[in-house]
Design an enzyme around this catalytic site. Structure first.
Site, mmCIF file in Angstrom:
data_model
loop_
_atom_site.group_PDB
_atom_site.id
_atom_site.type_symbol
_atom_site.label_atom_id
_atom_site.label_comp_id
_atom_site.label_asym_id
_atom_site.label_seq_id
_atom_site.Cartn_x
_atom_site.Cartn_y
_atom_site.Cartn_z
ATOM 1 N N ARG A 107 0.598 -1.448 -0.108
ATOM 2 C CA ARG A 107 -0.110 -0.070 0.190
ATOM 3 C C ARG A 107 0.868 1.559 -0.109
ATOM 4 N NH1 ARG A 107 0.173 1.600 5.085
ATOM 5 N NH2 ARG A 107 -0.194 -0.387 6.666
ATOM 6 N N HIS A 125 -2.353 3.525 6.133
ATOM 7 C CA HIS A 125 -3.289 2.495 6.782
ATOM 8 C C HIS A 125 -4.817 2.850 6.474
ATOM 9 C CE1 HIS A 125 -5.285 -0.072 8.942
ATOM 10 N NE2 HIS A 125 -6.112 0.332 9.836
ATOM 11 N N TYR A 130 7.808 3.730 10.550
ATOM 12 C CA TYR A 130 7.945 1.881 10.208
ATOM 13 C C TYR A 130 8.185 1.620 9.436
ATOM 14 C CZ TYR A 130 2.512 1.877 9.062
ATOM 15 O OH TYR A 130 2.041 2.499 7.783
#
Lengths: 326, 366
Positions: free
Chosen positions: B264, B268, B278
């Site tokens: 992606r 999120h 991250y």
């Protein structure tokens, strides 16, 4: 004293206990590296290492089972369930395993676990993120249920919950995470589980409530005091299982009138239990039936009408008037 | 104690998993045998839908920022995985989606304005129209995987030659429900295809921390069903794998697990996730270089089936559609508490009728 939001107070409580007790472990989905989706565990992995603060695979049932097993091994797990609606995936570990461990093993094993989870209406989160399910947990024998309403209580109650030798379900209201700040002492202090707090003294009617509804109830108290010249007492239960009925009964004996305000659906919940116990212990002191102000028995409203579903100050005032005018 | 290393190794071994690829990142066919049987029109349509979905996603992100949408999980990067797999189904086949899988639902017939209503927290968003064979986006990760087995058994019992396609992610493959769903599907030989869109992160948790298994595809082995790993940035590979699995399922040859290896590009969700916490910019850049739209565009251009002009037209069409559909969502009448109460049961029981009256009385008291 430092001014903290509730989320900062929670992080502070976790840090305090991680420092004090090497058996405390903190884990869940996204709690390690990024410090949780609400940053409740921010900085903890860095300070305490990946063995004590860690990310788990995405599996709530796995998180619950891990906690139960670690409890058997003498650790104190603080397991985060990312959102309250996800507890259904871990209900077996909470209700059928952790809550029964002491009973089943005749005291040989116990489950000194804290299950932390956010919940609560008012921030328009998607479905199964905000459901008020605390009553469901309160009905489970063998588990304590704590719902803090402010940063100071959140830290003191969470420390008590971590030190408790039995499982505690610790429910954190999403709307309170960052909307209020309060003074929070540094270092260790505890607020006993099962002890309510009279947040406002009064003499004519008592509002018994908990969580975010404490703030809405205080707002309603102010409104009706201005309108009617009455004096309202507000009790924050803080722990909904076990209930501090001593504080509730003492108040009802003084005011002779009471209502219970909850964010959870009307039937078979905390309000029903509080009212049943008032009837059992103080019926002759009552001048009016004890009423509930609570949302209807539907699934928590879709975000679009969430604000209308949750009790607001006007509806609490309406309920207070019914009791005052009885 | 005996030395464990002595003697024959009886442990179960897995053959190395080879990923199915058809198109190279440069848009060249690298696997002639596995080129799917698609007409030029079908190829163009897959590309049109991917371009449309990219533009729709971009617009949805900005609508969310303006407060005109509620929860939104961006899809850019996963277009091949989402669109080419749905393209391999028939209208009568059934989709059981995860929370990010709005594009498959819409391309399967669910009206876009209802997707917007769902995001805005309006109940009508969930009223799937008759004849549209999909479930609502599932919030509980993995719950759709077990339900897919039930929907598939329903087709089998009714002797309908239809197939269920259920989607989840790399995180979802860790849930107990995931194993249970695969196992049931295998045990009952059900017409279902499970697609794990491995986009490398479950919110912040990398795939490497999700499981010690080298691939997610191999999880099929334990359930005794067929499993395949495909390049999820390659629309032709995704279509080929899904088409073959769907047709096998349709013919009673059992379930398949497909792992699409994808990424992606965005966060999120739009609710405060910051991917820079991250994952690195370099890593993102590497995946952006193998964007599923780039290779499909190059492939179609080499066949004379696509042009910049067509692509611009599709993007304009997408923008106009999104604008019209969001307006329709915004004009939908507001919900009421009374309506909510009446939606709980087929017949509203007396206690709820009483609560309706209580609510009305409190509301009237200003």
């Amino acid at each position: 004293m430092a001014q903290m939001t509730m989320i900062q107070a929670i992080t502070d409580a976790l840090r305090t206990e991680l420092r004090r007790d090497p058996t405390v472990l903190v884990f869940g989905e996204d709690v390690g590296h990024v410090g949780g989706v609400f940053r409740a565990t921010e900085g903890l992995q860095k300070e305490f290492g990946e063995e004590r603060v860690f990310d788990t695979p995405l599996a709530e049932s796995g998180i619950g089972g891990l906690a139960v097993g670690l409890g058997v091994q003498g650790f104190r797990p603080v397991a985060e369930i990312q959102f309250i609606g996800f507890i259904f995936e871990v209900m077996d570990s909470i209700v059928a395993q952790a809550a029964r461990m002491r009973y089943r093993s005749g005291g040989r094993y116990n489950s000194p676990i804290v299950f932390r989870t956010p919940y609560g209406a008012g921030v328009k989160s998607p479905e199964l993120h905000s459901d008020p399910l605390e009553g469901l947990l309160a009905q489970t024998p063998g588990i304590k249920v704590v719902v803090p309403s402010n940063p100071y209580d959140a830290k003191g109650l969470l420390i008590s919950a971590i030190r408790d030798n039995d499982p505690v379900f610790f429910v954190e209201h999403l709307k309170l995470y960052r909307s209020i700040k309060g003074e929070v002492p540094e270092g260790e202090y505890t607020i006993p589980l099962g002890k309510a707090n009279v947040v406002k003294e009064g003499k004519d009617v008592t509002i018994i409530t908990y969580g975010a509804m404490v703030h809405t109830s205080l707002e309603a108290a102010k409104l009706i005091e201005q309108e009617r010249g009455v004096s309202v007492e507000v009790i924050d239960l803080r722990t909904i299982k076990p209930l501090d009925m001593e504080t509730v009964i003492a108040s009802v004996q003084k005011t002779n009138r009471a209502i219970v305000v909850q964010e959870a659906q009307r039937s078979a919940g905390v309000a029903a239990e509080v009212i049943a116990q008032i009837n059992e212990k103080a019926i002759l002191h009552l001048e009016a039936p004890v009423l509930r102000c609570a949302p209807p028995d539907t699934v928590i409203a879709f975000p679009q009408i969430e604000d209308e579903w949750v009790p607001n100050a006007a509806r609490i005032v309406h309920t207070l008037k019914q009791v005052l005018d009885f | 104690m005996a030395n464990a290393a002595v003697g024959k190794d009886y442990s179960v071994k897995l053959q190395p998993v080879e990923m199915l690829k058809v198109l190279s990142p440069e848009g060249k066919i690298i696997n002639e045998d596995m080129v799917p049987d698609l007409t030029d029109d079908q190829l163009r349509e897959i590309m049109r839908r991917m371009v449309f979905t990219r533009a729709w996603d971009k617009r949805a992100v900005s609508l969310q920022r303006q407060g005109r949408l509620g929860f939104y999980a961006p899809v850019s990067g996963q277009e091949a995985s989402m669109i080419a797999s749905e393209f391999a189904t028939q209208k009568e086949d059934f989709i059981c989606p995860g929370y990010r899988d709005m594009p498959q639902l819409v391309w399967h017939g669910y009206p876009m304005y209802q997707a917007f209503l769902y995001s805005r927290g309006h109940q009508h968003g969930g009223e799937i129209p008759e004849g549209v064979n999909v479930l609502l986006p599932q919030i509980i990760i993995g719950a759709q995987i077990v339900q897919a087995a039930g929907v598939a058994m329903g087709f089998k019992l009714k002797k309908q030659k239809n197939v269920v396609v259920a989607y989840t992610g790399d995180g979802g493959s860790s849930q107990g429900d995931f194993y249970e769903g695969l196992n049931f599907a295998g045990a009952f030989n059900l017409p279902v295809v499970f697609i794990v869109q491995n986009n490398q992160y479950a919110i912040s948790t990398p795939r490497s921390k999700q499981t010690a298994a080298e691939t997610i595809a191999q999880k099929a082995i334990a359930a005794g069903i067929r499993g395949i790993q495909v390049d999820g940035m390659d629309a032709l590979a995704v279509y080929k794998a899904t088409h073959d699995a769907v047709e096998r399922a349709r013919n009673g040859e059992g379930p398949t697990l497909i792992e699409t290896v994808t990424y992606r590009f965005g966060p999120h969700s739009m609710s405060g996730d910051d991917p820079s916490k991250y994952r690195t910019k370099d890593e993102q850049g590497e995946w952006e270089n193998i964007d599923p739209l780039i290779r499909m565009r190059k492939y179609l251009e080499s066949k004379g089936l696509w042009s910049e002009e067509v692509e611009n037209q599709v993007m304009e069409e997408a923008k106009a559609t999104v604008n019209e559909q969001i307006k329709k969502a915004e004009q939908t009448p507001k919900m009421t508490i009374e309506g909510l109460i009446d939606s709980m049961f087929e017949v509203t029981p007396p206690d709820l009728e009483e609560q309706k009256a209580l609510y009305a009385a409190a509301k009237g008291d200003k």
